[in-house]
Design a protein around this motif. Structure first.
Motif, short mmCIF file in Angstrom:
data_model
loop_
_atom_site.label_atom_id
_atom_site.label_comp_id
_atom_site.label_asym_id
_atom_site.label_seq_id
_atom_site.Cartn_x
_atom_site.Cartn_y
_atom_site.Cartn_z
N ARG A 11 1.00 -1.30 -0.19
CA ARG A 11 0.02 -0.01 -0.05
C ARG A 11 0.92 1.32 0.14
O ARG A 11 0.57 2.19 -0.76
CB ARG A 11 -0.97 -0.06 1.31
N ILE A 15 1.34 4.28 -2.87
CA ILE A 15 1.12 5.51 -2.59
C ILE A 15 2.35 6.47 -3.10
O ILE A 15 2.07 7.40 -3.64
CB ILE A 15 0.92 5.85 -0.86
N PHE A 53 -6.23 7.79 -12.52
CA PHE A 53 -6.22 7.68 -11.03
C PHE A 53 -7.78 7.74 -10.80
O PHE A 53 -8.06 7.18 -9.48
CB PHE A 53 -5.30 9.01 -10.46
N LYS A 56 -9.31 4.35 -11.25
CA LYS A 56 -8.99 3.29 -9.95
C LYS A 56 -9.62 3.61 -8.82
O LYS A 56 -9.95 2.70 -8.15
CB LYS A 56 -7.36 3.20 -10.15
N TYR A 57 -9.44 4.89 -8.41
CA TYR A 57 -9.85 4.94 -6.96
C TYR A 57 -11.19 5.75 -6.74
O TYR A 57 -11.80 5.86 -5.57
CB TYR A 57 -8.90 5.87 -6.52
N GLY A 58 -11.94 5.95 -7.80
CA GLY A 58 -13.50 6.59 -7.65
C GLY A 58 -13.36 8.03 -7.59
O GLY A 58 -12.37 8.60 -7.51
N THR A 60 -14.70 10.44 -5.00
CA THR A 60 -14.03 11.23 -3.85
C THR A 60 -12.55 11.35 -4.35
O THR A 60 -12.04 12.61 -4.24
CB THR A 60 -14.16 10.77 -2.40
N SER A 61 -11.68 10.38 -4.73
CA SER A 61 -10.38 10.62 -4.77
C SER A 61 -10.12 11.28 -6.15
O SER A 61 -9.24 12.01 -6.15
CB SER A 61 -9.60 8.88 -5.20
N GLY A 62 -10.85 11.02 -7.17
CA GLY A 62 -10.72 11.87 -8.27
C GLY A 62 -10.96 13.30 -8.15
O GLY A 62 -9.90 13.85 -8.65
N LYS A 99 -13.38 0.76 -13.58
CA LYS A 99 -11.82 0.96 -14.26
C LYS A 99 -11.19 0.14 -15.29
O LYS A 99 -10.36 0.29 -16.11
CB LYS A 99 -10.61 0.78 -13.06
N MET B 1 -11.53 5.47 -1.51
CA MET B 1 -10.51 6.91 -1.48
C MET B 1 -9.37 6.69 -1.43
O MET B 1 -8.70 5.93 -0.65
CB MET B 1 -11.31 7.81 -1.10
N PHE B 2 -8.53 7.24 -2.34
CA PHE B 2 -7.00 7.39 -2.11
C PHE B 2 -6.66 7.91 -1.09
O PHE B 2 -7.01 9.10 -0.74
CB PHE B 2 -6.31 7.85 -3.17
N PRO B 3 -5.78 7.48 0.05
CA PRO B 3 -5.21 6.16 0.07
C PRO B 3 -6.27 5.19 0.69
O PRO B 3 -5.73 3.94 0.81
CB PRO B 3 -3.95 6.46 1.20
N ARG B 6 -10.98 2.27 -3.44
CA ARG B 6 -12.29 1.81 -4.06
C ARG B 6 -12.28 0.46 -3.36
O ARG B 6 -13.14 -0.16 -2.92
CB ARG B 6 -12.17 1.61 -5.53
N SER B 7 -10.94 -0.35 -3.81
CA SER B 7 -11.01 -1.78 -3.30
C SER B 7 -9.66 -2.26 -2.73
O SER B 7 -9.65 -2.99 -1.83
CB SER B 7 -11.11 -2.69 -4.40
N PHE B 9 -7.35 0.02 -0.74
CA PHE B 9 -7.11 0.45 0.66
C PHE B 9 -7.98 0.79 1.52
O PHE B 9 -9.38 0.86 1.11
CB PHE B 9 -6.18 1.75 0.25
N ARG B 10 -7.87 0.96 2.84
CA ARG B 10 -8.87 1.23 3.89
C ARG B 10 -8.25 2.52 4.78
O ARG B 10 -7.11 2.70 4.77
CB ARG B 10 -9.08 0.23 4.50
#
Lengths: 173, 246
Positions: A11, A15, A53, A56-58, A60-62, A99, B1-3, B6-7, B9-10
């Protein structure tokens, strides 16, 4: 225990990879090769990073990724207009897709998303230029705006299937 | 959500809070410093690849041409200055040369990054001169680089002077290669071919510095007439410029 620690290392590595690739964007903007231009307009490196990005991360992250990339690129501009709203909007939009859309076999999807995203980005800039220059009523139809908008959209979308798929693959490892 | 993806990380308590604080602080610092870390490190690394001295000589040769075109303006100006002792003579030059290290002069941005910064005495507002005339003004500086807003940039506005009719105007960048000259008076008699320069009494910019030539005039424009100006200096062809430091 072993599984937990290896997951944590993975992880953290991921990052770091994502942050490192984001920090490359200003460098590519500054040192982008001249031969990688269309009508002297460079591709939009921010979009090429934000697309995989967000996918991959959805959502909120986008949005957050778009905000930070916007801040990063704003520090290299003259400060009249900002990248942030367009990138946040794109992060929100792309974050809603699956994704799997970035698989190489579906590279046309990536092309289309990057093309539309780049167009939206360009329109956001044009609107901001219009707002700071209300005297000049037809700025949206100016030839340099249309040329920049289309050149950047075409070049960015042509690179997107390669770079975005590669970034997604790289982050997954 | 980063970090906390979606799947993958938590959200992971205090460690991630610190990560976010560091990320936000870093990006905030980059924005606040106008990209100093990146601009200076790019200038340091790319220094061996900067344009060679041949270009620099070419620029100095170009200054001779610039001086020729200034003689006429200066002679006329001198006559007026003799009558106006209160105006300071700002023609004393204090120029430093700088390499152009980044030039997105097409596209969205009409700007330049130069390889000289605050350590060399450059400050915000300094005039940047190419062979033949004014290019723009320094918009921001880092220790080793400076960012120039070109005259063609949207948002660029400087006061200029039309020597033949002795009238002031405002030169406004519109994003295209030809800026617009807007006049204060409604009735003007400029013609295509008139030279425009910085004001003889300018304190922000060097006085009597040629800028461009009027190419086309729209006298019917409302509320004031405007003219299209062809700049003397072509930013896309320049690798070395001169900065007038105060």
């Amino acid at each position: 225990m072993g599984t937990d620690s290896s997951a944590l290392i993975m992880r953290n590595n991921n990052i770091l990879l994502i942050l490192f690739s984001a920090l490359l964007i200003p460098w590519l903007t500054l040192a982008g090769p001249n031969w990688l231009t269309l009508s002297k307009v460079s591709p939009n490196w921010g979009i090429l990073w934000l697309l995989p990005f967000s996918l991959k991360y959805g959502r909120t992250s986008g949005i957050l990724g778009g905000f930070f990339i916007g801040i990063l690129l704003d520090s290299f501009s003259l400060g009249d207009v900002t990248h942030i709203p367009a990138f946040m909007l794109l992060g929100f939009w792309w974050g809603g897709f699956d994704k799997a859309i970035l698989f190489i076999r579906k590279s046309f999807n990536t092309f289309t998303l990057a093309f539309l995203g780049s167009l939206l980005f360009g329109v956001s800039f044009a609107v901001q230029f219009q707002l700071i220059d209300l005297q000049n009523a037809d700025i949206l139809l100016k030839s340099w705006i249309l040329q920049t908008l289309l050149s950047q959209a075409i070049l960015t979308s042509l690179l997107a299937p390669i770079i975005s798929s590669w970034l997604l693959f790289f982050w997954r490892r | 959500m980063f970090p906390f993806g979606r799947s993958a990380f938590r959200w992971n308590k205090s460690r991630d809070i610190w990560l976010w604080i560091i990320i936000i602080a870093f990006f905030g610092l980059v924005r606040w410093s106008k990209g100093t870390i990146f601009a200076d490190s790019y200038a340091f690394i790319s220094r061996p690849f900067w344009p060679g001295p041949t270009q620099k000589d070419w620029i100095f040769n170009g200054v001779n041409l610039e001086n020729q075109s200034r003689i006429e303006l200066l002679e006329e100006d001198n006559k007026r200055l003799r009558k106006m002792l209160s105006i300071q003579d700002k023609s004393k030059k204090n120029l430093i040369s700088a390499a152009v290290i980044f030039r997105p002069s097409t596209g969205w941005w009409h700007q330049m990054e130069l390889g000289k910064g605050s350590l060399n005495g450059v400050s915000v507002g300094n005039a940047v001169i190419g062979p033949g005339g004014l290019l723009g003004r320094v918009n921001s500086v880092t220790p080793t680089t400076s960012r120039v807003r070109l005259l063609t940039s949207p948002g660029s506005k400087i006061g200029v002077w039309v020597p033949r009719i002795k009238r002031h105007g405002i030169l406004m960048g519109k994003g295209s290669s030809r800026p617009i000259l807007s006049f204060i008076d409604k009735k003007i008699d400029v013609i295509p071919g008139d030279v425009i320069s910085t004001s003889p009494a300018s304190t922000l910019l060097p006085p009597n510095l040629p800028i461009g030539v009027i190419q086309k005039i729209d006298k019917k424009s409302i509320p004031v007439p405007f003219a299209t100006v062809q700049l003397i200096v072509a930013p896309e062809a320049i690798d070395w410029v001169q900065i007038q430091v105060r």
